[in-house]
Design an enzyme around this catalytic site. Structure first.
Site, PDB file in Angstrom:
ATOM      1  N   ARG A 261      11.546 -25.358  23.268  1.00 40.99           N
ATOM      2  CA  ARG A 261      11.194 -23.973  22.979  1.00 40.99           C
ATOM      3  C   ARG A 261      12.305 -23.315  22.149  1.00 40.99           C
ATOM      4  O   ARG A 261      13.402 -23.849  22.037  1.00 40.99           O
ATOM      5  CB  ARG A 261      10.984 -23.199  24.279  1.00 40.99           C
ATOM      6  CG  ARG A 261       9.733 -23.588  25.044  1.00 40.99           C
ATOM      7  CD  ARG A 261       9.635 -22.910  26.403  1.00 40.99           C
ATOM      8  NE  ARG A 261      10.626 -23.423  27.346  1.00 40.99           N
ATOM      9  CZ  ARG A 261      10.765 -22.992  28.592  1.00 40.99           C
ATOM     10  NH1 ARG A 261       9.977 -22.030  29.045  1.00 40.99           N
ATOM     11  NH2 ARG A 261      11.674 -23.504  29.393  1.00 40.99           N
TER      12      ARG A 261
ATOM     13  N   LYS B 122      16.226 -20.687  27.679  1.00 37.41           N
ATOM     14  CA  LYS B 122      16.856 -21.120  28.924  1.00 37.41           C
ATOM     15  C   LYS B 122      18.266 -20.558  29.061  1.00 37.41           C
ATOM     16  O   LYS B 122      18.866 -20.078  28.101  1.00 37.41           O
ATOM     17  CB  LYS B 122      16.898 -22.646  28.993  1.00 37.41           C
ATOM     18  CG  LYS B 122      15.535 -23.283  29.205  1.00 37.41           C
ATOM     19  CD  LYS B 122      14.824 -22.758  30.454  1.00 37.41           C
ATOM     20  CE  LYS B 122      15.506 -23.157  31.736  1.00 37.41           C
ATOM     21  NZ  LYS B 122      14.812 -22.565  32.928  1.00 37.41           N
TER      22      LYS B 122
ATOM     23  N   TYR C 123      16.221 -16.234  29.906  1.00 38.48           N
ATOM     24  CA  TYR C 123      16.126 -16.542  31.327  1.00 38.48           C
ATOM     25  C   TYR C 123      17.515 -16.921  31.829  1.00 38.48           C
ATOM     26  O   TYR C 123      18.247 -17.648  31.151  1.00 38.48           O
ATOM     27  CB  TYR C 123      15.172 -17.718  31.578  1.00 38.48           C
ATOM     28  CG  TYR C 123      13.709 -17.373  31.423  1.00 38.48           C
ATOM     29  CD1 TYR C 123      13.094 -16.462  32.280  1.00 38.48           C
ATOM     30  CD2 TYR C 123      12.939 -17.970  30.434  1.00 38.48           C
ATOM     31  CE1 TYR C 123      11.755 -16.148  32.147  1.00 38.48           C
ATOM     32  CE2 TYR C 123      11.596 -17.663  30.285  1.00 38.48           C
ATOM     33  CZ  TYR C 123      11.008 -16.752  31.146  1.00 38.48           C
ATOM     34  OH  TYR C 123       9.676 -16.436  31.015  1.00 38.48           O
TER      35      TYR C 123
ATOM     36  N   HIS D 132      18.304 -17.040  35.874  1.00 42.14           N
ATOM     37  CA  HIS D 132      18.187 -17.680  37.197  1.00 42.14           C
ATOM     38  C   HIS D 132      19.577 -17.909  37.807  1.00 42.14           C
ATOM     39  O   HIS D 132      19.973 -19.025  38.113  1.00 42.14           O
ATOM     40  CB  HIS D 132      17.426 -18.993  37.088  1.00 42.14           C
ATOM     41  CG  HIS D 132      16.035 -18.855  36.532  1.00 42.14           C
ATOM     42  ND1 HIS D 132      15.021 -18.220  37.219  1.00 42.14           N
ATOM     43  CD2 HIS D 132      15.497 -19.256  35.353  1.00 42.14           C
ATOM     44  CE1 HIS D 132      13.917 -18.250  36.493  1.00 42.14           C
ATOM     45  NE2 HIS D 132      14.178 -18.857  35.355  1.00 42.14           N
TER      46      HIS D 132
ATOM     47  N   GLU E 218      13.593 -12.870  33.813  1.00 39.40           N
ATOM     48  CA  GLU E 218      12.869 -12.999  35.077  1.00 39.40           C
ATOM     49  C   GLU E 218      12.981 -11.794  35.996  1.00 39.40           C
ATOM     50  O   GLU E 218      12.280 -11.725  37.013  1.00 39.40           O
ATOM     51  CB  GLU E 218      13.302 -14.260  35.841  1.00 39.40           C
ATOM     52  CG  GLU E 218      14.696 -14.223  36.434  1.00 39.40           C
ATOM     53  CD  GLU E 218      15.782 -14.716  35.487  1.00 39.40           C
ATOM     54  OE1 GLU E 218      16.902 -14.960  35.953  1.00 39.40           O
ATOM     55  OE2 GLU E 218      15.491 -14.861  34.273  1.00 39.40           O
TER      56      GLU E 218
ATOM     57  N   ASP F 268      13.784 -23.391  39.630  1.00 37.58           N
ATOM     58  CA  ASP F 268      14.720 -22.569  38.852  1.00 37.58           C
ATOM     59  C   ASP F 268      15.507 -21.614  39.735  1.00 37.58           C
ATOM     60  O   ASP F 268      16.619 -21.209  39.395  1.00 37.58           O
ATOM     61  CB  ASP F 268      13.976 -21.758  37.781  1.00 37.58           C
ATOM     62  CG  ASP F 268      13.748 -22.549  36.501  1.00 37.58           C
ATOM     63  OD1 ASP F 268      14.554 -23.439  36.212  1.00 37.58           O
ATOM     64  OD2 ASP F 268      12.766 -22.277  35.794  1.00 37.58           O
TER      65      ASP F 268
END
Length: 375
Positions: free
Chosen positions: A15, A75, A94, A96, A118, A270
């Site tokens: 991605r 990510k 993101y 996490h 998120e 995650d």
């Protein structure tokens, strides 16, 4: 603002933070965009596509991290990327953080203002930037589970949909949110026998209406997890506590009572995973076996369908990203939903659930996000 889009470097992650169409929107708003050479090539976005959209192609990712005012990724930054971030820079991706003390410490040292997709919210109490990837992961979980149920992949040899004269496979979905709903849709579509566990009675009523009685909706208790996991051929872990580590709902004792060759797919990996036996895996080496149960715990599941995921993600992240680019951190003063996305700022944790999980362990202070952006 100068926007930087580096190529993703996590294992089998194809991605990219911005599509050419999204780049064109940023440029139309007066911003400049740097994109790493061949950053989107693996999913069909060429350098020429980005240049036509108004981006500048950069060969060295270090140049992007050094120059950009805002870094847009998919990510969480890897350690070598974290060390290139700096105070005064915005990171939009993101994160996490709760199950990842190493990343949290490195981001604190960098001083960067880190906004996590998120934890950005909307007026309905949803998580709009997490939802599209949850939809993808939920649908993929059944696909992955069905594949790993095949005998050659270590499974029990059960076909989820069965055939005339043979009962279908049984799917247990723990959690009735976005992931769980999409997983159930795919499983029902394949003809499986589906049960959803959740602790919200209003949500169970909604799911009963959505599926018209084609799934069993069960209030989640220790007893229910025990009973239905024993019967299941495939268990999907779809539990989320925004920003916090996932609760461990399926224990090793449960595994011992499950049918050998059954498959568990932990979509919550995650956030640390919702199965006691879960550990993060990759697309390159996606499964392992514990107590004769096949575990699929890929930490970036949507990366497996990277083109679909990238476009879906950009549809959601673009409006918030443009607001950040247009106004900088001040965008969060009057937008509480975007402000809820701020997890780190100038070395302090600014998201309560992350601080509760990690703050004391790492010796990091907590600061209210509104105070942080005004400091």
């Amino acid at each position: 603002m100068l926007i930087g889009v580096p190529k993703e470097i996590k294992n089998h992650e194809y991605r990219i933070g911005l599509t050419p169409a999204a780049v064109r929107e940023y440029v139309a708003h007066g911003h400049n965009v740097l994109v790493e050479n061949n950053g989107g090539l693996a999913i069909g976005f060429t350098n020429e596509d980005y240049e036509l959209a108004g981006a500048t192609i950069v060969a060295d990712p270090a140049e992007i991290f050094a120059k950009a005012d805002m870094i847009i990724k998919v990510k969480e930054p890897q350690p070598n990327e974290c060390m290139q971030l700096r105070e005064g820079q915005i990171l939009y991706t993101y994160l996490h953080l709760a199950p990842d003390p190493t990343q949290t410490e490195l981001l604190a040292k960098s001083g960067v203002s880190a906004i996590a997709y998120e934890t950005v919210t909307d007026r309905n109490g949803g998580l709009p930037l997490l939802a599209p990837m949850s939809e993808v992961a939920g649908r993929m979980s059944i696909q992955a589970g069905a594949h790993n149920l095949e005998k050659a992949n270590g499974g029990s040899g059960v076909l989820l949909g069965g055939v005339p004269g043979v009962e279908p496979g049984k799917v247990l979905v723990i959690g009735g949110g976005v992931v769980g709903t999409q997983a159930a849709k795919m499983a029902v579509g394949m003809g499986a026998d589906v049960t959803i566990l959740d602790r919200s009675l209003p949500r169970l009523r909604q799911l009963d209406d959505i599926f018209g009685g084609r799934v069993k909706t069960i209030y989640s208790t220790v007893d229910a997890v025990d009973k239905f996991s024993r019967e299941a051929d495939l268990v999907i872990g779809a539990v989320l506590i925004p920003g916090a580590a996932a609760p461990k709902l399926l224990t090793r004792e449960h595994l011992k009572n499950m049918k050998p060759g059954s498959v568990v797919v932990d979509v919550a990996i995650d956030q640390g995973g919702c199965f006691e036996s879960s550990k993060a895996t990759t697309h390159q080496d996606p499964t392992y076996v514990v107590e004769d149960i096949v575990h699929y715990c890929v930490a970036n599941m949507p990366g497996g369908v990277a083109r679909t995921s990238t476009i879906a993600l950009n549809n959601a992240t673009l409006p918030f990203g443009l607001e950040l680019a247009n106004k900088g951190l001040k965008a969060m003063e009057n937008n509480e939903h975007l402000r809820n996305g701020l997890n780190m700022h100038k070395g302090k944790i600014t998201y309560k659930a992350v601080h509760d999980d990690l703050g004391e362990k790492l010796g990091l202070d907590y600061q209210e996000p509104i105070e942080a952006i005004r400091s």
